[in-house]
Design a protein around this motif. Sequence first.
Motif, PDB file in Angstrom:
ATOM      1  N   GLY A 154      66.989   1.908  41.800  1.00  0.00           N
ATOM      2  CA  GLY A 154      67.407   1.576  40.439  1.00  0.00           C
ATOM      3  C   GLY A 154      66.844   2.546  39.410  1.00  0.00           C
ATOM      4  N   ARG A 155      65.585   2.883  39.580  1.00  0.00           N
ATOM      5  CA  ARG A 155      64.902   3.791  38.658  1.00  0.00           C
ATOM      6  C   ARG A 155      65.573   5.171  38.657  1.00  0.00           C
ATOM      7  NH1 ARG A 155      58.805   2.578  39.659  1.00  0.00           N
ATOM      8  NH2 ARG A 155      59.671   0.541  39.200  1.00  0.00           N
ATOM      9  N   LEU A 156      65.912   5.660  39.851  1.00  0.00           N
ATOM     10  CA  LEU A 156      66.563   6.978  39.936  1.00  0.00           C
ATOM     11  C   LEU A 156      67.961   6.936  39.327  1.00  0.00           C
ATOM     12  CD1 LEU A 156      65.421   8.110  43.485  1.00  0.00           C
ATOM     13  CD2 LEU A 156      64.897   9.257  41.333  1.00  0.00           C
ATOM     14  N   VAL A 157      68.678   5.842  39.556  1.00  0.00           N
ATOM     15  CA  VAL A 157      70.019   5.709  38.955  1.00  0.00           C
ATOM     16  C   VAL A 157      69.882   5.700  37.432  1.00  0.00           C
ATOM     17  CG1 VAL A 157      72.041   4.194  38.704  1.00  0.00           C
ATOM     18  CG2 VAL A 157      71.005   4.512  40.948  1.00  0.00           C
ATOM     19  N   GLY A 158      68.867   5.002  36.936  1.00  0.00           N
ATOM     20  CA  GLY A 158      68.641   4.944  35.485  1.00  0.00           C
ATOM     21  C   GLY A 158      68.382   6.318  34.893  1.00  0.00           C
ATOM     22  N   ARG A 159      67.496   7.067  35.538  1.00  0.00           N
ATOM     23  CA  ARG A 159      67.161   8.409  35.024  1.00  0.00           C
ATOM     24  C   ARG A 159      68.368   9.329  35.075  1.00  0.00           C
ATOM     25  NH1 ARG A 159      61.698   8.804  38.493  1.00  0.00           N
ATOM     26  NH2 ARG A 159      60.520   7.253  37.344  1.00  0.00           N
ATOM     27  N   LYS A 160      69.126   9.269  36.147  1.00  0.00           N
ATOM     28  CA  LYS A 160      70.303  10.138  36.266  1.00  0.00           C
ATOM     29  C   LYS A 160      71.374   9.712  35.262  1.00  0.00           C
ATOM     30  CE  LYS A 160      69.391  10.796  41.220  1.00  0.00           C
ATOM     31  NZ  LYS A 160      68.818  12.136  41.257  1.00  0.00           N
ATOM     32  N   GLY A 161      71.487   8.415  35.039  1.00  0.00           N
ATOM     33  CA  GLY A 161      72.432   7.917  34.039  1.00  0.00           C
ATOM     34  C   GLY A 161      72.070   8.419  32.649  1.00  0.00           C
ATOM     35  N   LYS A 162      70.783   8.421  32.348  1.00  0.00           N
ATOM     36  CA  LYS A 162      70.315   8.948  31.051  1.00  0.00           C
ATOM     37  C   LYS A 162      70.714  10.421  30.915  1.00  0.00           C
ATOM     38  CE  LYS A 162      67.655   7.454  28.379  1.00  0.00           C
ATOM     39  NZ  LYS A 162      67.872   6.716  27.115  1.00  0.00           N
ATOM     40  N   ALA A 163      70.523  11.176  31.997  1.00  0.00           N
ATOM     41  CA  ALA A 163      70.844  12.607  31.964  1.00  0.00           C
ATOM     42  C   ALA A 163      72.342  12.836  31.723  1.00  0.00           C
ATOM     43  CB  ALA A 163      70.422  13.270  33.275  1.00  0.00           C
ATOM     44  N   LEU A 164      73.158  11.867  32.096  1.00  0.00           N
ATOM     45  CA  LEU A 164      74.609  11.969  31.870  1.00  0.00           C
ATOM     46  C   LEU A 164      75.013  11.431  30.498  1.00  0.00           C
ATOM     47  CD1 LEU A 164      75.905  10.884  35.396  1.00  0.00           C
ATOM     48  CD2 LEU A 164      76.088  13.156  34.396  1.00  0.00           C
ATOM     49  N   GLY A 165      74.017  11.051  29.704  1.00  0.00           N
ATOM     50  CA  GLY A 165      74.316  10.583  28.347  1.00  0.00           C
ATOM     51  C   GLY A 165      74.672   9.115  28.274  1.00  0.00           C
ATOM     52  N   MET A 166      74.310   8.359  29.311  1.00  0.00           N
ATOM     53  CA  MET A 166      74.606   6.924  29.291  1.00  0.00           C
ATOM     54  C   MET A 166      73.483   6.173  28.574  1.00  0.00           C
ATOM     55  SD  MET A 166      76.129   6.423  33.150  1.00  0.00           S
ATOM     56  CE  MET A 166      77.285   5.089  32.809  1.00  0.00           C
TER      57      MET A 166
END
Length: 307
Positions: free
Chosen positions: A144-156
């Motif tokens: 979940g944490r990795l999905v969150g960080r990657k989502g942030k990087a995509l501007g989510m």
Amino acid sequence: MKILVATEKPFAKKAVDGIRKIVEDAGYELALLEKYTDKGQLLEAVADVDALIVRSDKVTAEVIAAAKNLKIVVRAGAGYDNVDLAAASARGIVVMNTPGQNSNAVAELALAMMIFMSRNRFTPGTGTELQGKTLGIHAYGNVGRLVGRKGKALGMNVVAYDPFIADGAVFEADGVKKVASVEELYRVSDFLSLHIPATAQTKGSIGYDLMMSMPKGATLVNTARKEVIDEEGVVRAMTEREDLKYITDIAAGNQAELDEKFGKRVFATAKKMGAETAEANVNAGLAAANQIVDFLKNGNTRFQVNK
Ligand code: 3PG
């Protein structure tokens, strides 16, 4: 000491070579049972082993009973719902997982699934972008944490819910907003990424009410377990709401019905592939072998899940 790697879905060769080196350098013997097709083969293979490495392979009470010398089972991966913990504990057998070792592969797949669904499963037509959308993370563990960080990087805009993490700093460090309830999480999430384990509490817990509360055009993304889904509830919600989408890495029990009723609004991978990368195989496989050696030689039980 004999260590068996029993994988119905085998590791990449590089991982098997690495496991062999760790096992043989420790002075132990490695046995391999790959791509087996029936339980009988597994029952026979475990008969004389001291340690067992598996993936999603079912380590049932019957398998444990057949493994007379078994001392330790390591699930090379995160979820250990495939191992009968009660049967193992009753025999004093240590069960471990390898937390975090294949998380990046699963997290990348979750993001890929969001893009795939928002671009009409790569078929013609106008899609939508992830940037600016709200990504909800249900359970903020390793994946979940990795999905969150990657989502942030995509501007989510990333929000998360995890009843087992009281420390808000964990979320703040990633710029992720912690929401107060599971209901709030689903209510605000354009994409909801599931990362809960399959337990007595979570089984069948994601269904009609939560899906119906999601925003217009929302997508539910399941790289966790099919058992956490109330499949009838999902059918009902998607029938009433023609804007909702569901993508899963673990075909639903009623996948044929979902495909027939909802066409491009649903998708299931042909075979669970979240952790199917060479990197994840190597990370999880080698960690499993190292944990076994460290347990057999030094009694280290750090990753034991049936303490
Ligand atoms: C896990 O729990 O680690 C993942 O679901 C991966 O499972 P697999 O090893 O069967 O691919």
